[in-house]
Design a protein around this motif. Sequence first.
Motif, PDB file in Angstrom:
ATOM      1  N   ARG B  57     -32.699  61.806  53.854  1.00 10.63           N
ATOM      2  CA  ARG B  57     -31.833  61.251  52.821  1.00 10.63           C
ATOM      3  C   ARG B  57     -32.345  60.008  52.117  1.00 10.63           C
ATOM      4  O   ARG B  57     -31.832  59.658  51.059  1.00 10.63           O
ATOM      5  N   ILE B  58     -33.310  59.281  52.715  1.00 10.68           N
ATOM      6  CA  ILE B  58     -33.703  58.017  52.091  1.00 10.68           C
ATOM      7  C   ILE B  58     -34.883  58.206  51.142  1.00 10.68           C
ATOM      8  O   ILE B  58     -35.883  58.826  51.488  1.00 10.68           O
ATOM      9  N   GLY B  59     -34.735  57.687  49.953  1.00 12.04           N
ATOM     10  CA  GLY B  59     -35.800  57.774  48.960  1.00 12.04           C
ATOM     11  C   GLY B  59     -35.872  56.491  48.163  1.00 12.04           C
ATOM     12  O   GLY B  59     -35.197  55.505  48.473  1.00 12.04           O
ATOM     13  N   VAL B  60     -36.731  56.510  47.135  1.00  9.12           N
ATOM     14  CA  VAL B  60     -36.924  55.322  46.308  1.00  9.12           C
ATOM     15  C   VAL B  60     -36.050  55.417  45.068  1.00  9.12           C
ATOM     16  O   VAL B  60     -35.974  56.477  44.432  1.00  9.12           O
ATOM     17  N   CYS B  61     -35.387  54.323  44.718  1.00  7.72           N
ATOM     18  CA  CYS B  61     -34.555  54.269  43.510  1.00  7.72           C
ATOM     19  C   CYS B  61     -35.470  54.308  42.290  1.00  7.72           C
ATOM     20  O   CYS B  61     -36.367  53.476  42.158  1.00  7.72           O
ATOM     21  N   SER B  62     -35.245  55.254  41.391  1.00  9.74           N
ATOM     22  CA  SER B  62     -36.151  55.384  40.247  1.00  9.74           C
ATOM     23  C   SER B  62     -35.914  54.292  39.211  1.00  9.74           C
ATOM     24  O   SER B  62     -36.720  54.118  38.302  1.00  9.74           O
ATOM     25  N   THR B  63     -34.817  53.555  39.365  1.00 11.48           N
ATOM     26  CA  THR B  63     -34.565  52.446  38.435  1.00 11.48           C
ATOM     27  C   THR B  63     -35.257  51.171  38.899  1.00 11.48           C
ATOM     28  O   THR B  63     -36.055  50.581  38.174  1.00 11.48           O
ATOM     29  N   CYS B  64     -34.937  50.712  40.127  1.00  7.94           N
ATOM     30  CA  CYS B  64     -35.417  49.401  40.561  1.00  7.94           C
ATOM     31  C   CYS B  64     -36.536  49.468  41.590  1.00  7.94           C
ATOM     32  O   CYS B  64     -37.224  48.476  41.822  1.00  7.94           O
ATOM     33  N   GLY B  65     -36.708  50.600  42.266  1.00  2.91           N
ATOM     34  CA  GLY B  65     -37.801  50.724  43.216  1.00  2.91           C
ATOM     35  C   GLY B  65     -37.446  50.388  44.650  1.00  2.91           C
ATOM     36  O   GLY B  65     -38.308  50.398  45.523  1.00  2.91           O
ATOM     37  N   THR B  66     -36.158  50.101  44.936  1.00  3.84           N
ATOM     38  CA  THR B  66     -35.801  49.847  46.324  1.00  3.84           C
ATOM     39  C   THR B  66     -35.588  51.185  47.046  1.00  3.84           C
ATOM     40  O   THR B  66     -35.684  52.250  46.438  1.00  3.84           O
ATOM     41  N   VAL B  67     -35.339  51.122  48.348  1.00  2.12           N
ATOM     42  CA  VAL B  67     -35.101  52.360  49.105  1.00  2.12           C
ATOM     43  C   VAL B  67     -33.603  52.476  49.367  1.00  2.12           C
ATOM     44  O   VAL B  67     -32.944  51.504  49.697  1.00  2.12           O
ATOM     45  N   ASP B  71     -29.920  57.776  44.315  1.00  2.00           N
ATOM     46  CA  ASP B  71     -30.768  57.381  43.187  1.00  2.00           C
ATOM     47  C   ASP B  71     -29.980  57.598  41.909  1.00  2.00           C
ATOM     48  O   ASP B  71     -29.688  58.752  41.580  1.00  2.00           O
ATOM     49  N   PRO B  72     -29.599  56.577  41.179  1.00  2.00           N
ATOM     50  CA  PRO B  72     -29.899  55.156  41.397  1.00  2.00           C
ATOM     51  C   PRO B  72     -29.264  54.626  42.679  1.00  2.00           C
ATOM     52  O   PRO B  72     -28.268  55.175  43.138  1.00  2.00           O
ATOM     53  N   CYS B  73     -29.850  53.548  43.201  1.00  2.00           N
ATOM     54  CA  CYS B  73     -29.393  52.980  44.466  1.00  2.00           C
ATOM     55  C   CYS B  73     -28.019  52.348  44.305  1.00  2.00           C
ATOM     56  O   CYS B  73     -27.522  52.172  43.174  1.00  2.00           O
ATOM     57  N   ALA B  74     -27.401  51.995  45.428  1.00  2.00           N
ATOM     58  CA  ALA B  74     -26.048  51.425  45.407  1.00  2.00           C
ATOM     59  C   ALA B  74     -25.990  50.154  44.571  1.00  2.00           C
ATOM     60  O   ALA B  74     -24.990  49.901  43.890  1.00  2.00           O
TER      61      ALA B  74
END
Lengths: 202, 202
Positions: B57-67, B71-74
């Motif tokens: 389930r964990i991936g990289v946010c395509s907007t900011c680059g966090t994990v 996606d987008p991250c919280a």
Amino acid sequence: MSQNKVAGPEIEQLIKLLAKLPGLGPRSARRAALHLIKKKDQLLVPLAEAMGVAVDRIGVCSTCGTVDTSDPCAICADPRRDQATLVVVEDVADLWALERAAAINARYHVLGGTLSPLDGIGPDDLNITGLVERCRVEAISEVILAINATVEGQTTAHYITDQLTGLDVSITRLAHGVPVGGELDYLDEGTLAQALKARTRF
Amino acid sequence: MSQNKVAGPEIEQLIKLLAKLPGLGPRSARRAALHLIKKKDQLLVPLAEAMGVAVDRIGVCSTCGTVDTSDPCAICADPRRDQATLVVVEDVADLWALERAAAINARYHVLGGTLSPLDGIGPDDLNITGLVERCRVEAISEVILAINATVEGQTTAHYITDQLTGLDVSITRLAHGVPVGGELDYLDEGTLAQALKARTRF
């Protein structure tokens, strides 16, 4: 926002569990979790698999008490091992340390701790009955007490010696002395006294 | 018998992978593996599960680059965050540190490192184009460079400032000074000089 909740619950759960490993605190657990997530394919996936395998397949050897994927363990089942000698250790970590040293080709008996009345650990909490039983049933001629040189360890060694009284086994213990590569200046007086007492011809 | 092979291949694989975690060496990885195996139900099983969840389930946010798990991250998806301010960090760990401090309610941009010609890390290896694009497309009024005060960090900060020239964003950086609770005696001259220069009225 609390001190620790900065990532989602899945990542927080991973960090929380990693922090329970010896050697990792809350801060290093975060670093470890991030490292795992970043190295997903190289590290997280194989580690998750290795843990799954460990969950499914690793158990305790009912003969000696070590951990392995088979019962009896590979060491107990190895016919090339000296069957007449048992090396008694406190913990699996000590067994691994002796195996790394590759200094003896015997079998082991893991106590699972030492007698410690203060911590409420008595003879029934350790695998001592199993040791006496093995000495009775198997053709054991020597029991080497490779127990830590702590007060609890020595108490345990004495207790085991008492329990084995009357059985035809010789009981030995590891030599005390100067560690190889050790500097005298850094050693305690007890070790130095023992090393002098047990001095050998050069 | 080699230096490291003392347990079965399944346990050795677990130790080998644990040793790749930051903060754990070969010796502490063995301790950690043994701890996991001993605490199978309390630790090994849940950790294996948590890693499985992370894998899935964990991936990289395509907007900011966090994990994150989405996606987008919280953080990027949170409408209560100040949408006009971007905090630029080198690494997800820095983002987590700032979130723990809970000192700003903005959104982030993770570069994924710093410019380091010696290590072969150039602008294309960092998420700088993404930052410029966000400043162009989103209504960003301030970019806070929360980049480490190292030579590479400062080089990267200057490069980013150049790239953002001509866009209507104000660029700020973290203040230098004495850490809260820090003792002057242990601080380097550069920090002391900056702290004096930026002194404020008491």
